[in-house]
Design an enzyme around this catalytic site. Structure first.
Site, PDB file in Angstrom:
ATOM      1  N   ASN A   1       0.719  -1.345  -0.056  1.00  0.00           N
ATOM      2  CA  ASN A   1       0.079  -0.002  -0.176  1.00  0.00           C
ATOM      3  C   ASN A   1       0.826   1.281   0.123  1.00  0.00           C
ATOM      4  O   ASN A   1       0.612   2.326  -0.666  1.00  0.00           O
ATOM      5  CB  ASN A   1      -0.933   0.080   1.372  1.00  0.00           C
ATOM      6  CG  ASN A   1      -1.604   1.211   1.445  1.00  0.00           C
ATOM      7  OD1 ASN A   1      -2.591   1.568   0.619  1.00  0.00           O
ATOM      8  ND2 ASN A   1      -1.356   2.053   2.699  1.00  0.00           N
TER       9      ASN A   1
ATOM     10  N   ASP B   1      -0.281  -6.761   4.482  1.00  0.00           N
ATOM     11  CA  ASP B   1      -0.468  -5.551   5.401  1.00  0.00           C
ATOM     12  C   ASP B   1      -1.440  -4.582   4.789  1.00  0.00           C
ATOM     13  O   ASP B   1      -1.615  -4.405   3.630  1.00  0.00           O
ATOM     14  CB  ASP B   1       0.878  -4.775   5.960  1.00  0.00           C
ATOM     15  CG  ASP B   1       0.522  -3.560   6.637  1.00  0.00           C
ATOM     16  OD1 ASP B   1       0.428  -3.766   7.842  1.00  0.00           O
ATOM     17  OD2 ASP B   1       0.738  -2.573   6.221  1.00  0.00           O
TER      18      ASP B   1
ATOM     19  N   HIS C   1      -6.661  -1.362   2.068  1.00  0.00           N
ATOM     20  CA  HIS C   1      -6.182   0.043   1.431  1.00  0.00           C
ATOM     21  C   HIS C   1      -5.486  -0.056  -0.034  1.00  0.00           C
ATOM     22  O   HIS C   1      -5.014   0.867  -0.439  1.00  0.00           O
ATOM     23  CB  HIS C   1      -5.161   0.743   2.140  1.00  0.00           C
ATOM     24  CG  HIS C   1      -5.725   0.804   3.660  1.00  0.00           C
ATOM     25  ND1 HIS C   1      -6.518   2.073   3.674  1.00  0.00           N
ATOM     26  CD2 HIS C   1      -5.627   0.399   4.793  1.00  0.00           C
ATOM     27  CE1 HIS C   1      -7.084   2.269   5.093  1.00  0.00           C
ATOM     28  NE2 HIS C   1      -6.259   1.261   5.681  1.00  0.00           N
TER      29      HIS C   1
ATOM     30  N   GLU D   1      -4.370  -8.782   6.731  1.00  0.00           N
ATOM     31  CA  GLU D   1      -4.761  -7.844   7.686  1.00  0.00           C
ATOM     32  C   GLU D   1      -5.978  -6.801   7.441  1.00  0.00           C
ATOM     33  O   GLU D   1      -5.394  -5.842   6.496  1.00  0.00           O
ATOM     34  CB  GLU D   1      -3.587  -7.149   8.376  1.00  0.00           C
ATOM     35  CG  GLU D   1      -4.163  -6.058   9.352  1.00  0.00           C
ATOM     36  CD  GLU D   1      -3.406  -4.744   9.361  1.00  0.00           C
ATOM     37  OE1 GLU D   1      -3.403  -4.057  10.616  1.00  0.00           O
ATOM     38  OE2 GLU D   1      -2.800  -4.498   8.225  1.00  0.00           O
TER      39      GLU D   1
END
Length: 694
Positions: free
Chosen positions: A325, A467, A471, A510
């Protein structure tokens, strides 16, 4: 005008009022000297009205805001000493202990600061009482006839006791240090099925905070300790440190490890906390600079290869945290090391090595380095470049307000939605030691996917932990999974003597605050999602294992009847809370292990869950408190060493029996609380006698 030197101590007792609490029930502040006063209290998640006053609410000793407003954490907030009915509004997102400090050293300008407490106060917090079966410490008779026939020899895997089924029953005494459980298995167990990610026990480490195996790599790029609390500095943990502890990790029944991102991080620091009280480096791994290089603080490629190979020899898979991201911040050290000096002003006021900058004078905190960076310069085009990221620099796309286009933590946000073919970022084209090369007709996502999966192809990484999943676009993760799968298959074909098995590449994501629901992410590359729900249940289940029954039944039914659904549950993490940190109770940490390690689905042990690792100072940056160094010195003897043995026994039982994580769940009785798990020929029974009296 009064000064700090002229301030007189407040002789009238002061109390912290929470939601207009009556003075007799309020908490008295303690005199800390130098006209400062402090109290520590436990707060649950919620919104509170806060004021400090004497019992009579006297003008002059009734402290609150001049006008009602929010109370920020970590900041010295101005107070009126005649606040009358005005109160601060405090929003608490994480339950725990909080310190309130009144500074009246200048009576004309008193202040209030609130921070999440990182050390126990003069009292020890107690968890809320939960009704539970009681156990007198004696023998327990269990009906097992519906599970095993008469004559079957059963072993309690915790204590080693053996009993033979007679009249459909066995009688055993739970070990004193077991917290009242029996882990029953046939002495002659059937051959166990091979590992699958359905019964994963994952040990998660912040590599830098786990174990320092090679002190010679501790200060790469001029990184330094701050000589104070070392909240945001690099601590020295590395690949060799993990390799040295693989036998310890294996002893916990672990069959996979998850390490934080390992690629080269930004070289320098930013200011940590609202007031810039500490230098904050990228020790955690989430501020990448060059995805094609390992961060030298963690070790070189030989050290990584040794770690992966040695893990595989022990049957331990390796998951690497990956960030698709965002990139890292621009720090002074990076601008010097990357030749972007035109972005820096007042160079004559900087030390020869810009990484040596320290707060002085007017700019007396660690945010002060920003005075030397010209954020309005058009030369920022020579950094990541406008084709690569969103950022608040001239010429760049401005970050949006939604999950995909927003800038997480103000970090440069990769343009992962772009279909435009791009060249290398300008700074990487000029970086002499990068392994990045221009890819033909490649988008930003194409580059990120290749850079990450090259590590898989070279070292045999078994999977990724994604992670900040929500997003960026699902299609980006799906592409990463496809390329990771191909890369691991190639590595296994080239290294048949090193592979553990032929399982495909694995990905767990996540998705912040995701629970037990199956959604679009499972159609876009993910085999599992981190389960935020269980941490909320962990305390009740630790207090009494019986309360876990609805969770066990739901998880077994939801996860283990769907071959394409799994979650990774936890009690502690680097972003939320440390279970041990709330109560610092080793008995409770034993009990939470009992309920947690019997959970259906995958589980994630956060380093130190098994050893009672405590919190560290955080200066109000809540997630820093949970990132303390692994407490190795406490494990030589005493209750922490015994706590580890408890987790080892539970982990060994879970590892030996896939039925625990991946099997069906059937409750047999409430007193004692008893259930059976079964997967194929693997069948076990767990008995909870109750909380011991006395």
């Amino acid at each position: 005008m009064a000064s700090a030197a002229q301030a007189e101590p407040i002789s009238t007792p002061l109390f912290l009022s929470i939601n207009n609490q009556a003075a007799d029930a309020a908490l008295q502040l303690q005199d800390q000297g130098k006209s400062t006063y402090k109290v520590t209290t436990s707060l649950k998640k919620g919104t509170y009205q806060i004021q400090i006053a004497d019992k009579a609410h006297t003008c002059g000793t009734t402290f609150g805001p001049a006008t009602a407003g929010p109370l920020p954490f970590g900041k010295s907030n101005p107070l009126s000493s005649c606040a009358k009915d005005q109160q601060y509004q405090l929003r608490v997102l994480l339950p725990g202990n909080y310190d309130f400090t009144l500074d009246n050293s200048n009576p004309d300008a008193p202040t209030l600061k609130v921070l999440r407490a990182t050390k126990a106060g003069s009292f020890k917090r107690q968890p809320p009482a939960v009704e539970c079966n009681s156990w007198d410490g004696g023998a327990v008779t269990v009906s097992v006839g519906k599970t095993w026939p008469n004559g079957t020899q059963l072993r309690d895997a915790y204590s080693g006791q053996v009993a033979t089924v007679k009249s459909g029953k066995v009688t055993m005494t739970p070990a004193v240090d077991s917290e009242g459980i029996l882990l029953l298995e046939p002495v002659k167990s059937e051959k166990q099925v091979a590992f699958s990610w359905d019964n994963a026990t994952v040990y998660f480490m912040l590599t830098d905070r786990f174990n320092n195996g090679d002190p010679t790599n501790d200060n790469s790029f001029g990184r330094k300790r701050d000589g104070k609390d070392e909240i945001g500095t690099w601590h020295g943990g590395d690949f060799k440190g993990i390799t040295d502890k693989l036998d310890y990790i294996k002893s916990l029944g672990v069959n996979a490890i998850w390490i934080t991102p390992m690629v080269e991080q930004v070289h320098g620091f930013i200011g940590g906390g609202e007031n810039g009280t500490f230098p904050f480096y990228a020790y955690h791994g989430y501020w990448a600079l060059d995805f094609t290089k390992l961060d030298p603080n963690l070790g070189d490629e030989a050290a990584l290869k040794a770690m992966v190979d040695e893990a595989h020899k022990r049957g331990i898979r390796v998951l690497v945290d990956v960030v698709m991201n965002h990139a890292g911040y621009a720090t002074l050290a990076d601008l010097q090391d990357l030749g972007l000096e035109s972005l820096v002003t007042d160079k004559e006021k900087l030390p020869a090595r810009w990484s040596d900058w320290k707060p002085v004078g007017l700019y007396g905190n660690w945010h002060g380095f920003n005075q030397h960076i010209n954020y309005q310069s058009h030369d920022w085009k020579n950094w990541w470049g406008t084709d690569w990221v969103r950022a608040t620099m001239p010429g760049y796309q401005t970050p949006g307000n939604d999950d995909v286009t927003g800038a997480v933590g103000g970090l440069p946000d990769f343009l992962t939605e772009s279909t435009k073919a791009v060249d290398l970022p300008p700074f990487l084209k000029a970086k002499k030691d990068t392994n990045a090369t221009t890819l033909p007709n490649a988008t930003v996502v194409d580059y990120l996917v290749k850079w990450h999966t090259d590590w898989v192809r070279k070292f045999g990484i078994d999977g990724f932990r994604g992670d900040t999943v929500k997003h960026l676009e699902p299609a980006a993760w799906k592409k990463l999974k496809a390329e990771g799968t191909a890369a691991l298959k190639e590595w296994k074909a080239a290294n048949p003597d090193k592979k553990i098995d032929d399982l495909p590449f694995f990905m767990v994501g996540e998705v912040w605050d995701h629970g037990m629901n199956k959604d679009l992410w499972f159609d876009n590359g993910f085999d599992s999602i981190i389960n935020f729900d269980y941490q909320r249940d962990a305390l009740n289940n630790a207090q009494c294992m019986n309360t876990a029954e609805p969770t066990y039944a739901k998880y077994a039914k939801t996860i283990n009847t769907d071959p394409n659904f799994n979650v990774l549950s936890y009690i502690s993490s680097h972003d939320t809370k440390l279970f041990f940190g709330d109560y610092e109770d080793t008995g409770l940490q034993r009990r939470v292990a009992n309920s947690f390690m019997m959970l259906p689905g995958g589980v994630q042990i956060y380093y130190g869950d098994e050893s009672g690792r405590g919190l560290m100072k955080s200066d109000g940056v809540f997630d820093q408190a949970v990132r303390s160094d692994m407490n190795w010195k406490e494990l030589n003897s005493g209750e922490k060493a015994e706590l580890v043995k408890h987790w080892q026994k539970l982990g060994a039982f879970r590892a030996a029996h896939p039925a625990v994580a991946a099997g069906s769940h059937v409750k047999l009785s409430d007193k004692p609380y008893t259930f059976v798990r079964q997967k194929g020929n693997d069948k076990v029974m767990v008995v909870f006698a109750g909380r011991k009296n006395g």
